[in-house]
Design a protein around this motif. Structure first.
Motif, PDB file in Angstrom:
ATOM      1  N   ASP A 162       3.998   2.374   6.686  1.00  0.00           N
ATOM      2  CA  ASP A 162       3.097   3.389   6.120  1.00  0.00           C
ATOM      3  C   ASP A 162       3.294   3.528   4.617  1.00  0.00           C
ATOM      4  O   ASP A 162       2.329   3.664   3.862  1.00  0.00           O
ATOM      5  CB  ASP A 162       3.320   4.749   6.787  1.00  0.00           C
ATOM      6  N   ILE A 163       4.536   3.508   4.178  1.00  0.00           N
ATOM      7  CA  ILE A 163       4.827   3.594   2.744  1.00  0.00           C
ATOM      8  C   ILE A 163       4.256   2.372   2.025  1.00  0.00           C
ATOM      9  O   ILE A 163       3.643   2.497   0.961  1.00  0.00           O
ATOM     10  CB  ILE A 163       6.346   3.729   2.498  1.00  0.00           C
ATOM     11  N   ASN A 222       4.032  15.319   5.073  1.00  0.00           N
ATOM     12  CA  ASN A 222       3.876  14.787   6.427  1.00  0.00           C
ATOM     13  C   ASN A 222       5.203  14.619   7.156  1.00  0.00           C
ATOM     14  O   ASN A 222       5.276  13.941   8.178  1.00  0.00           O
ATOM     15  CB  ASN A 222       3.131  13.447   6.372  1.00  0.00           C
ATOM     16  N   VAL A 246      -2.594   0.680  -1.333  1.00  0.00           N
ATOM     17  CA  VAL A 246      -3.867   1.346  -1.625  1.00  0.00           C
ATOM     18  C   VAL A 246      -3.885   1.814  -3.086  1.00  0.00           C
ATOM     19  O   VAL A 246      -4.930   1.773  -3.731  1.00  0.00           O
ATOM     20  CB  VAL A 246      -4.096   2.528  -0.662  1.00  0.00           C
ATOM     21  N   ARG A 247      -2.746   2.228  -3.586  1.00  0.00           N
ATOM     22  CA  ARG A 247      -2.665   2.708  -4.962  1.00  0.00           C
ATOM     23  C   ARG A 247      -2.310   1.601  -5.959  1.00  0.00           C
ATOM     24  O   ARG A 247      -2.026   1.864  -7.112  1.00  0.00           O
ATOM     25  CB  ARG A 247      -1.652   3.845  -5.039  1.00  0.00           C
ATOM     26  N   SER A 253       4.259   6.892  -7.889  1.00  0.00           N
ATOM     27  CA  SER A 253       3.018   6.781  -7.116  1.00  0.00           C
ATOM     28  C   SER A 253       2.632   8.090  -6.435  1.00  0.00           C
ATOM     29  O   SER A 253       1.529   8.206  -5.898  1.00  0.00           O
ATOM     30  CB  SER A 253       3.160   5.689  -6.058  1.00  0.00           C
ATOM     31  N   LYS A 257       3.343  13.670  -2.280  1.00  0.00           N
ATOM     32  CA  LYS A 257       1.993  13.743  -1.702  1.00  0.00           C
ATOM     33  C   LYS A 257       1.898  13.127  -0.307  1.00  0.00           C
ATOM     34  O   LYS A 257       0.869  13.289   0.350  1.00  0.00           O
ATOM     35  CB  LYS A 257       0.993  13.050  -2.624  1.00  0.00           C
ATOM     36  N   PHE A 258       2.933  12.399   0.125  1.00  0.00           N
ATOM     37  CA  PHE A 258       2.863  11.752   1.432  1.00  0.00           C
ATOM     38  C   PHE A 258       4.068  12.079   2.311  1.00  0.00           C
ATOM     39  O   PHE A 258       3.911  12.641   3.393  1.00  0.00           O
ATOM     40  CB  PHE A 258       2.718  10.232   1.268  1.00  0.00           C
ATOM     41  N   CYS A 304       4.159   9.180  -3.818  1.00  0.00           N
ATOM     42  CA  CYS A 304       4.426   8.998  -2.388  1.00  0.00           C
ATOM     43  C   CYS A 304       5.371  10.078  -1.842  1.00  0.00           C
ATOM     44  O   CYS A 304       5.170  10.551  -0.725  1.00  0.00           O
ATOM     45  CB  CYS A 304       5.003   7.610  -2.132  1.00  0.00           C
ATOM     46  N   GLU A 318       1.705   0.612   2.914  1.00  0.00           N
ATOM     47  CA  GLU A 318       0.248   0.778   2.877  1.00  0.00           C
ATOM     48  C   GLU A 318      -0.145   1.789   1.800  1.00  0.00           C
ATOM     49  O   GLU A 318      -1.115   1.584   1.069  1.00  0.00           O
ATOM     50  CB  GLU A 318      -0.266   1.219   4.246  1.00  0.00           C
ATOM     51  N   TYR A 319       0.593   2.891   1.704  1.00  0.00           N
ATOM     52  CA  TYR A 319       0.337   3.907   0.679  1.00  0.00           C
ATOM     53  C   TYR A 319       0.390   3.266  -0.707  1.00  0.00           C
ATOM     54  O   TYR A 319      -0.480   3.490  -1.544  1.00  0.00           O
ATOM     55  CB  TYR A 319       1.370   5.030   0.802  1.00  0.00           C
ATOM     56  N   LEU A 320       1.425   2.474  -0.945  1.00  0.00           N
ATOM     57  CA  LEU A 320       1.585   1.827  -2.251  1.00  0.00           C
ATOM     58  C   LEU A 320       0.504   0.777  -2.491  1.00  0.00           C
ATOM     59  O   LEU A 320      -0.009   0.660  -3.598  1.00  0.00           O
ATOM     60  CB  LEU A 320       2.977   1.211  -2.358  1.00  0.00           C
TER      61      LEU A 320
END
Length: 71
Positions: free
Chosen positions: A59-60, A44, A66-67, A34, A39-40, A36, A62-64
């Motif tokens: 947060d992880i 960060n 969204v993708r 993904s 890029k995340f 993550c 949510e990242y997943l």
């Protein structure tokens, strides 16, 4: 990747594996595929490593989400 961010990524992979009740290798594949990690989490790191483990796991997730990556 610097040593500190590498250790953080490994820690978060295991934290996600524990929360999601799956193997760390499965989590690693999902996060790598993904983007993550690169890029995340790594970009960060300075902010994320000061947050609680649960906060970063959410947060992880949510990242997943969204993708559209299923966990």
């Amino acid at each position: 990747m610097i040593q500190e961010s590498f250790e953080f990524v490994v820690y978060m992979i295991h934290a996600c594996a524990n929360k999601w009740n799956c193997l760390p290798s499965f989590v690693y594949r999902k996060l790598k595929e993904s983007g993550c990690i690169q890029k995340f989490l790594v970009p960060n790191y300075e902010i994320l490593h000061t947050q609680s483990t649960d906060f970063v796991v959410r947060d992880i997730e949510e990242y997943l989400k969204v993708r559209k990556v299923a966990i």
